[in-house]
Design an enzyme around this catalytic site. Structure first.
Site, PDB file in Angstrom:
ATOM      1  N   GLU A 180       0.891  -1.180   0.000  1.00  0.00           N
ATOM      2  CA  GLU A 180       0.000   0.000   0.000  1.00  0.00           C
ATOM      3  C   GLU A 180       0.916   1.213   0.000  1.00  0.00           C
ATOM      4  OE1 GLU A 180      -3.329   0.261  -0.030  1.00  0.00           O
ATOM      5  OE2 GLU A 180      -3.808  -1.864   0.048  1.00  0.00           O
TER       6      GLU A 180
ATOM      7  N   CYS B  10      -2.109   9.605   2.519  1.00  0.00           N
ATOM      8  CA  CYS B  10      -1.593   8.973   1.291  1.00  0.00           C
ATOM      9  C   CYS B  10      -2.463   9.306   0.087  1.00  0.00           C
ATOM     10  CB  CYS B  10      -1.498   7.470   1.467  1.00  0.00           C
ATOM     11  SG  CYS B  10      -3.061   6.713   1.934  1.00  0.00           S
TER      12      CYS B  10
HETATM   13  P1  NAD Z   1       8.080   4.816   5.068  1.00  0.00           P
HETATM   14  O1  NAD Z   1       8.099   3.974   3.846  1.00  0.00           O
HETATM   15  O2  NAD Z   1       9.238   5.693   5.345  1.00  0.00           O
HETATM   16  O3  NAD Z   1       7.928   3.896   6.378  1.00  0.00           O
HETATM   17  C1  NAD Z   1       6.927   2.907   6.493  1.00  0.00           C
HETATM   18  C2  NAD Z   1       7.410   1.811   7.441  1.00  0.00           C
HETATM   19  O4  NAD Z   1       8.574   1.208   6.887  1.00  0.00           O
HETATM   20  C3  NAD Z   1       7.792   2.316   8.833  1.00  0.00           C
HETATM   21  O5  NAD Z   1       7.287   1.391   9.782  1.00  0.00           O
HETATM   22  C4  NAD Z   1       9.300   2.320   8.806  1.00  0.00           C
HETATM   23  O6  NAD Z   1       9.880   2.038  10.054  1.00  0.00           O
HETATM   24  C5  NAD Z   1       9.643   1.221   7.825  1.00  0.00           C
HETATM   25  N1  NAD Z   1      10.892   1.487   7.095  1.00  0.00           N
HETATM   26  C6  NAD Z   1      11.437   2.698   6.771  1.00  0.00           C
HETATM   27  N2  NAD Z   1      12.573   2.549   6.079  1.00  0.00           N
HETATM   28  C7  NAD Z   1      12.774   1.210   5.944  1.00  0.00           C
HETATM   29  C8  NAD Z   1      13.777   0.412   5.333  1.00  0.00           C
HETATM   30  N3  NAD Z   1      14.804   0.967   4.706  1.00  0.00           N
HETATM   31  N4  NAD Z   1      13.650  -0.926   5.383  1.00  0.00           N
HETATM   32  C9  NAD Z   1      12.600  -1.505   6.003  1.00  0.00           C
HETATM   33  N5  NAD Z   1      11.623  -0.805   6.620  1.00  0.00           N
HETATM   34  C10 NAD Z   1      11.702   0.534   6.600  1.00  0.00           C
HETATM   35  O7  NAD Z   1       6.720   5.627   5.008  1.00  0.00           O
HETATM   36  P2  NAD Z   1       6.199   6.715   6.013  1.00  0.00           P
HETATM   37  O8  NAD Z   1       7.046   7.930   5.884  1.00  0.00           O
HETATM   38  O9  NAD Z   1       5.983   6.127   7.357  1.00  0.00           O
HETATM   39  O10 NAD Z   1       4.758   7.004   5.418  1.00  0.00           O
HETATM   40  C11 NAD Z   1       4.528   7.872   4.371  1.00  0.00           C
HETATM   41  C12 NAD Z   1       4.366   7.156   3.070  1.00  0.00           C
HETATM   42  O11 NAD Z   1       3.414   6.125   3.201  1.00  0.00           O
HETATM   43  C13 NAD Z   1       3.844   8.047   1.969  1.00  0.00           C
HETATM   44  O12 NAD Z   1       4.507   7.746   0.773  1.00  0.00           O
HETATM   45  C14 NAD Z   1       2.382   7.680   1.880  1.00  0.00           C
HETATM   46  O13 NAD Z   1       1.797   7.957   0.654  1.00  0.00           O
HETATM   47  C15 NAD Z   1       2.423   6.235   2.187  1.00  0.00           C
HETATM   48  N6  NAD Z   1       1.153   5.770   2.707  1.00  0.00           N
HETATM   49  C16 NAD Z   1       0.394   4.936   1.977  1.00  0.00           C
HETATM   50  C17 NAD Z   1      -0.839   4.522   2.459  1.00  0.00           C
HETATM   51  C18 NAD Z   1      -1.730   3.589   1.694  1.00  0.00           C
HETATM   52  O14 NAD Z   1      -2.671   3.091   2.286  1.00  0.00           O
HETATM   53  N7  NAD Z   1      -1.488   3.337   0.417  1.00  0.00           N
HETATM   54  C19 NAD Z   1      -1.270   4.968   3.705  1.00  0.00           C
HETATM   55  C20 NAD Z   1      -0.460   5.825   4.411  1.00  0.00           C
HETATM   56  C21 NAD Z   1       0.750   6.218   3.923  1.00  0.00           C
END
Ligand code: NAD
Length: 461
Positions: free
Chosen positions: A215, A249
């Site tokens: 997602e 998002c």
């Molecule tokens: P992110 O990808 O930075 O982090 C998401 C999760 O991944 C966190 O739990 C984080 O600890 C983990 N993570 C971060 N870097 C990682 C790595 N290198 N390896 C493994 N895990 C890692 O996202 P965010 O900043 O928390 O959220 C914002 C993003 O999420 C935006 O792009 C937004 O559009 C998207 N989002 C999508 C939805 C959806 O339902 N499609 C909903 C909310 C947010």
């Protein structure tokens, strides 16, 4: 925040695999009981959840209830009401070549699933997938976002109170914990987050051929056509764009407005912003803050990518940026090439629908799209010619809030979907079973059959 070690997460997973093998999680009564418990546990902690969301994101109680707590109750109620029907084996027709046999599809849980959540709706986006995972009969490990540490700790407390960790566990931490989890042989990974990390997750999953749902995010266009109801469009766009200070998002990322109604729409949006958030939104106690300094600096950088025609105020010590409309932006500038994820709204204009469609289609497929029009032909043009995860005609965000619609992206905005029955399906494998009759046996398929080839050719032509 303390990170979980490889040994710790390995132990959690081993315990969950052992528990899953006991078959207990598969009983329908057990699943319903756990969902009921989840709802009761959330109900008991409502005030603490609201408080943690206020600390981490300055979310108002109204937003916290409608977008994090209430929406979860809706998901649990919807699922509990229908689960007995969903778990039933589904009979299917059989082929002529298989006369005498019966076919059915049995939804079975994958086993131990991993749920990785982001920070923007940190409660709901961790627990809503859990509803699907429980409903489908799995065990689950949740990794909440480390950026919203109060919510993360509360999720760990609530779930620890409700379930043994051999069934539902929370692994708190950041990148290191997440990567330790991704190294483990989970049976399914459900990831919500950025496109960049989505690629990391898929790469890790590919090493073990673990199925994934991704997602993700992206730039969701909002088209306002010349025949739109401008006053309503302005209200609904402002609602969708500036909720949680744009950290959604599926928030409208940028505006594509028909030249003929641009001035009227901008005027109406200005009036609406003042109506919703007052003259000084950054002083408004129910207007969300930007999650941290990194994102605050990233967003304030975008303010230089165009001409500010409304808003632009910011508060360094409160991490707040006012709802801002940005005109005269170049399509190649960062604000038009990166996902904004904040309260800055670039305005682009078009003169023909074709122009708008070509613009969107030249970019990665968006997670959401919003079209404001009163013309069915225009609606058909957009829904027929533009690929996007999901969206609304004459509204913003609301498609996510109904359990009847699958929610998910396409292309770079993600793969797979969930909510309602789609969550149950996402966390279930559809096992196909053919039950053959012993009352008779067609021998034409056997190598010793005399007229085998002739018969097979007759049946399969
Ligand atoms: P992110 O990808 O930075 O982090 C998401 C999760 O991944 C966190 O739990 C984080 O600890 C983990 N993570 C971060 N870097 C990682 C790595 N290198 N390896 C493994 N895990 C890692 O996202 P965010 O900043 O928390 O959220 C914002 C993003 O999420 C935006 O792009 C937004 O559009 C998207 N989002 C999508 C939805 C959806 O339902 N499609 C909903 C909310 C947010």
């Amino acid at each position: 925040m303390k990170e979980a070690s490889a040994a710790e997460v390995n132990q959690i997973l081993q315990n969950q695999k052992f528990y899953f093998a006991s078959q207990e999680t598969k009983s329908i009564d057990f699943r319903l009981e756990q969902l009921k418990k989840l709802k009761a546990g959330v109900k008991m902690n409502e005030q603490k959840i609201v408080k943690a969301l206020a600390l981490d994101l300055n979310k108002s109680e109204l937003e916290s209830y409608s977008t994090e707590i209430g929406i979860l109750y809706e998901e649990i109620n919807f699922t509990m009401k229908r689960l007995r029907k969903w778990v039933k084996p589904k009979k299917v027709r059989t082929a002529l070549t298989h006369t005498g046999s019966k076919g059915y599809i049995l939804p079975e849980p994958y086993g131990a699933v991993l749920i990785i959540a982001p920070w923007n709706y940190p409660f709901q986006l961790a627990l809503s997938p859990l509803v699907g995972a429980i409903a489908a009969g799995n065990t689950a490990v949740i990794k909440p976002s480390e950026l919203t540490s109060n919510v993360s700790a509360l999720i760990a407390d609530i779930l620890q109170e409700l379930y043994p960790s051999s069934y539902i566990a929370v692994a708190e931490g950041g990148v290191s914990t997440s990567q330790a989890l991704l190294d483990q042989p989970f049976d399914y990974i459900f990831f919500t987050g950025s496109v960049r990390v989505g690629k990391v997750v898929m790469e890790a999953a590919s090493k073990k051929l673990t199925p994934v749902t991704l997602e993700l995010g992206g730039k969701s266009p909002t088209i306002v056509h010349e025949d739109a109801n401008i006053r309503l469009a302005a209200k609904r766009i402002v609602f969708g764009k500036f909720m949680n200070a744009g950290q959604t998002c599926i928030a409208p990322d940028y505006l594509l407005v028909h030249t003929n109604v641009k001035a009227a729409l901008i005027e109406a949006m200005k009036v609406t912003i003042k109506e919703f958030y007052g003259e000084q939104p950054i002083e408004n106690s129910s207007y969300s803050k930007i999650v941290n300094g990194h994102h605050y600096n990233r967003l304030t950088g975008y303010l230089n990518d165009g001409t500010i025609i409304f808003g632009g105020e910011k508060s360094d010590d409160k991490n707040r940026i006012a709802p801002t409309l940005l005109d005269k932006v170049s399509p190649d500038s960062p604000v038009m090439t990166e996902e904004i994820f904040g309260p800055i709204f670039p305005v682009m204009e078009y003169t023909s629908l074709n122009e708008a469609i070509t613009f969107i289609n030249s970019r990665p497929k968006p997670l959401a799209l919003y079209l404001f029009t009163q013309n069915k032909e225009t609606e058909d043009q957009i829904t027929g010619r533009v690929s996007f995860g999901g969206g609304c005609i004459n509204d913003a965000l609301m498609h996510i809030a109904t359990p009847y619609l699958p929610f998910g992206g396409v292309g770079e905005s993600g793969m797979g979907n969930y909510h309602g029955k789609y969550s149950f399906e996402t966390f279930s494998h559809s096992k196909s079973v053919l039950k053959q009759t012993n009352r008779f046996d067609f021998s034409f398929r056997y190598p010793s059959a005399k007229n085998g080839l002739k018969l097979v050719k007759k049946l399969l032509k």
